[in-house]
Structures are given as structure tokens and as C-alpha cells.
Write a protein that holds these residues in place. Structure first.
Motif, short mmCIF file in Angstrom:
data_model
loop_
_atom_site.label_atom_id
_atom_site.label_comp_id
_atom_site.label_asym_id
_atom_site.label_seq_id
_atom_site.Cartn_x
_atom_site.Cartn_y
_atom_site.Cartn_z
N HIS A 1 132.43 7.91 17.63
CA HIS A 1 132.85 7.64 16.25
C HIS A 1 132.54 6.19 15.86
O HIS A 1 131.94 5.95 14.80
CB HIS A 1 134.33 7.93 16.07
CG HIS A 1 134.85 7.55 14.73
ND1 HIS A 1 134.62 8.33 13.61
CD2 HIS A 1 135.54 6.46 14.30
CE1 HIS A 1 135.17 7.74 12.55
NE2 HIS A 1 135.72 6.60 12.95
N ARG B 1 147.10 7.75 12.73
CA ARG B 1 146.72 8.90 11.89
C ARG B 1 145.23 9.19 12.06
O ARG B 1 144.81 10.32 12.28
CB ARG B 1 147.04 8.64 10.43
CG ARG B 1 146.53 9.74 9.52
CD ARG B 1 147.64 10.45 8.79
NE ARG B 1 147.12 11.62 8.12
CZ ARG B 1 147.60 12.83 8.29
NH1 ARG B 1 148.59 13.04 9.09
NH2 ARG B 1 147.08 13.85 7.66
N ARG B 2 144.41 8.14 11.97
CA ARG B 2 142.97 8.30 12.14
C ARG B 2 142.63 8.81 13.54
O ARG B 2 141.78 9.68 13.71
CB ARG B 2 142.28 6.95 11.91
CG ARG B 2 141.21 7.01 10.86
CD ARG B 2 140.74 5.63 10.50
NE ARG B 2 139.43 5.40 11.08
CZ ARG B 2 138.92 4.21 11.30
NH1 ARG B 2 139.61 3.12 11.03
NH2 ARG B 2 137.72 4.08 11.80
N CYS B 3 143.32 8.27 14.54
CA CYS B 3 143.09 8.71 15.92
C CYS B 3 143.43 10.18 16.07
O CYS B 3 142.69 10.94 16.71
CB CYS B 3 143.92 7.89 16.90
SG CYS B 3 143.30 6.23 17.16
N GLU C 1 129.69 5.10 13.23
CA GLU C 1 130.17 4.38 12.03
C GLU C 1 129.44 3.05 11.87
O GLU C 1 129.02 2.68 10.79
CB GLU C 1 131.70 4.15 12.17
CG GLU C 1 132.37 3.66 10.93
CD GLU C 1 133.89 3.58 11.14
OE1 GLU C 1 134.34 2.62 11.82
OE2 GLU C 1 134.59 4.46 10.64
N ASP D 1 145.48 2.71 14.34
CA ASP D 1 145.67 3.62 13.22
C ASP D 1 145.87 5.03 13.78
O ASP D 1 144.93 5.80 13.93
CB ASP D 1 144.46 3.58 12.29
CG ASP D 1 144.61 4.43 11.04
OD1 ASP D 1 145.50 5.29 10.99
OD2 ASP D 1 143.80 4.23 10.11
N LEU E 1 140.82 0.93 14.77
CA LEU E 1 140.88 2.38 14.97
C LEU E 1 142.07 2.77 15.86
O LEU E 1 142.86 3.62 15.48
CB LEU E 1 139.58 2.91 15.59
CG LEU E 1 139.59 4.41 15.92
CD1 LEU E 1 139.79 5.26 14.67
CD2 LEU E 1 138.34 4.80 16.66
N GLU F 1 143.37 12.48 13.81
CA GLU F 1 142.36 13.30 13.12
C GLU F 1 141.05 13.38 13.90
O GLU F 1 140.32 14.36 13.79
CB GLU F 1 142.11 12.74 11.72
CG GLU F 1 143.32 12.95 10.80
CD GLU F 1 143.25 12.20 9.49
OE1 GLU F 1 142.34 11.35 9.31
OE2 GLU F 1 144.12 12.43 8.63
N LEU F 2 140.76 12.37 14.72
CA LEU F 2 139.55 12.39 15.54
C LEU F 2 139.69 13.22 16.81
O LEU F 2 138.70 13.67 17.37
CB LEU F 2 139.17 10.96 15.95
CG LEU F 2 138.56 10.07 14.89
CD1 LEU F 2 138.38 8.66 15.43
CD2 LEU F 2 137.22 10.62 14.43
N GLU G 1 136.97 -3.98 15.22
CA GLU G 1 136.68 -2.60 14.81
C GLU G 1 137.40 -1.59 15.71
O GLU G 1 137.98 -0.62 15.22
CB GLU G 1 135.17 -2.34 14.88
CG GLU G 1 134.36 -3.08 13.84
CD GLU G 1 132.86 -3.02 14.12
OE1 GLU G 1 132.13 -2.67 13.18
OE2 GLU G 1 132.43 -3.31 15.26
#
Length: 182
Positions: free
Chosen positions: A172, A25-27, A176, A23, A20, A29-30, A16
Motif C-alpha cells: 500500500h 481506521r485506515r489500517c 501510494e 490511523d 498509516l 480497511e487495508l 508516511e
């Protein structure tokens, strides 16, 4: 040399956490300090050793564009990247299983050249000029003292940002996970 390192224990599996952190892009955005315009990787799709990430982000109101290359990729264990910036920034992210989750450790290192040690807001040629003038007018010791002060201030700021970032990742992933298992 600038070196900051921090770690956080997270109630999540290595899979998991690695999903994260790999990724980008996800990082992005966070990250509360970043406004993402575009983050992509080349080649598109799965991240592997040699993948290049391209960033177009806004930090403190300023547009920033740079790339970083994956130097080491060991799924669920280690991700190391190196930027194409000057100075180069090396980032190492390690995941170690612990009872009840993982320990996520991140380290940033960068060698800031002494001739570029004046504030980053100045163009390189101007920084060099100011550095020379400071040394000529104040003596070599004060030039070294200025360099050390700036390096310490930069290291302190980066440490604060890294600690904040790892807290965001922990929150996060644990939220999640709690939502998934609720």
C-alpha cells in the motif's frame, strides 16, 4: 507465552509509515482478514499516549468488539498498545530509518493462561473443565503437551497473519508513493 515478531523494509519515509499505522481506521480497511463495522478513537482526533481505540469488526464471519489503549506514542518511531481482552495482547510497532526507506517491525505478545489453553471456541468455564478432565484422564504430561501444541499452533497462525499484514502495508505505502511521484 505467545510472541510473534516480523519486519519489512518499505520505500517510504518514517512520517508516511507512522501516519498509516497510527490511523487504525485506515489500517482496518487495508486488512484483508477484517471487515470494518466501526473503528474510532477516544478522544476523537489526534492519537497520543492514552488514546483508546474502539473496534467493532468482523473476523472470519464473527463480530468482534474490543478496545486497545496507546501505552507508548513516539511519533514516527514507536507505537505500543494493549488490548482490554482476556488474555491481554500487547502490540509494539517500531519504525527505524534505513537507506532508501524504513524498517517496520511489529511484535505481538500475549500470555495465555494454562487453565484457558483448550480451544477458544469453548466458554471459559467449559475450557477449564475440559482441561481438568484431560489432565485427570491422561496424566499431567499430556495436559502440558496439549497446551504446548495449542500454543505453537496459535503462534504459527499469528505469525502467518502478521507477515501477511506487513506485506499489505508495504504494498500500500509503496504503491501510494509511486502514484504520488509518477
Amino acid at each position: 507465552m505467545i510472541r510473534v515478531k516480523s519486519s519489512v523494509n518499505i520505500q517510504a519515509s518514517p512520517e508516511e509509515v507512522f501516519a498509516l499505522i497510527s490511523d487504525v481506521r485506515r489500517c482496518g480497511e487495508l486488512n484483508p482478514r477484517v471487515e470494518v463495522i466501526n473503528i474510532s478513537n477516544e478522544p476523537p482526533g489526534k492519537v497520543t499516549e492514552g488514546t483508546v481505540f474502539h473496534y467493532r469488526i468482523v473476523i472470519q464471519g464473527k463480530m468482534t468488539e474490543y478496545s486497545s489503549k496507546v501505552i507508548t506514542f513516539e511519533p514516527n518511531r514507536l507505537l505500543e498498545t494493549q488490548t482490554d481482552t482476556y488474555p491481554v495482547v500487547n502490540i509494539s510497532i517500531k519504525i527505524e530509518p534505513i537507506e532508501g526507506g524504513v524498517c517496520l517491525e511489529q511484535e505481538l505478545t500475549s500470555e495465555v493462561p494454562r487453565e484457558e489453553s483448550t480451544p477458544v471456541a469453548f466458554p471459559g468455564w467449559f475450557s477449564k473443565l475440559i482441561g481438568r478432565l484431560e489432565k485427570e484422564t491422561s496424566g499431567a504430561e499430556s495436559g502440558e503437551a496439549l497446551y504446548q501444541q495449542q500454543e505453537a499452533a496459535m503462534q504459527e497462525q499469528l505469525q502467518e497473519q502478521l507477515d501477511e499484514w506487513l506485506a499489505v502495508v508495504k504494498k500500500h505505502l509503496e504503491e501510494e508513493r509511486n502514484t504520488f511521484f509518477a
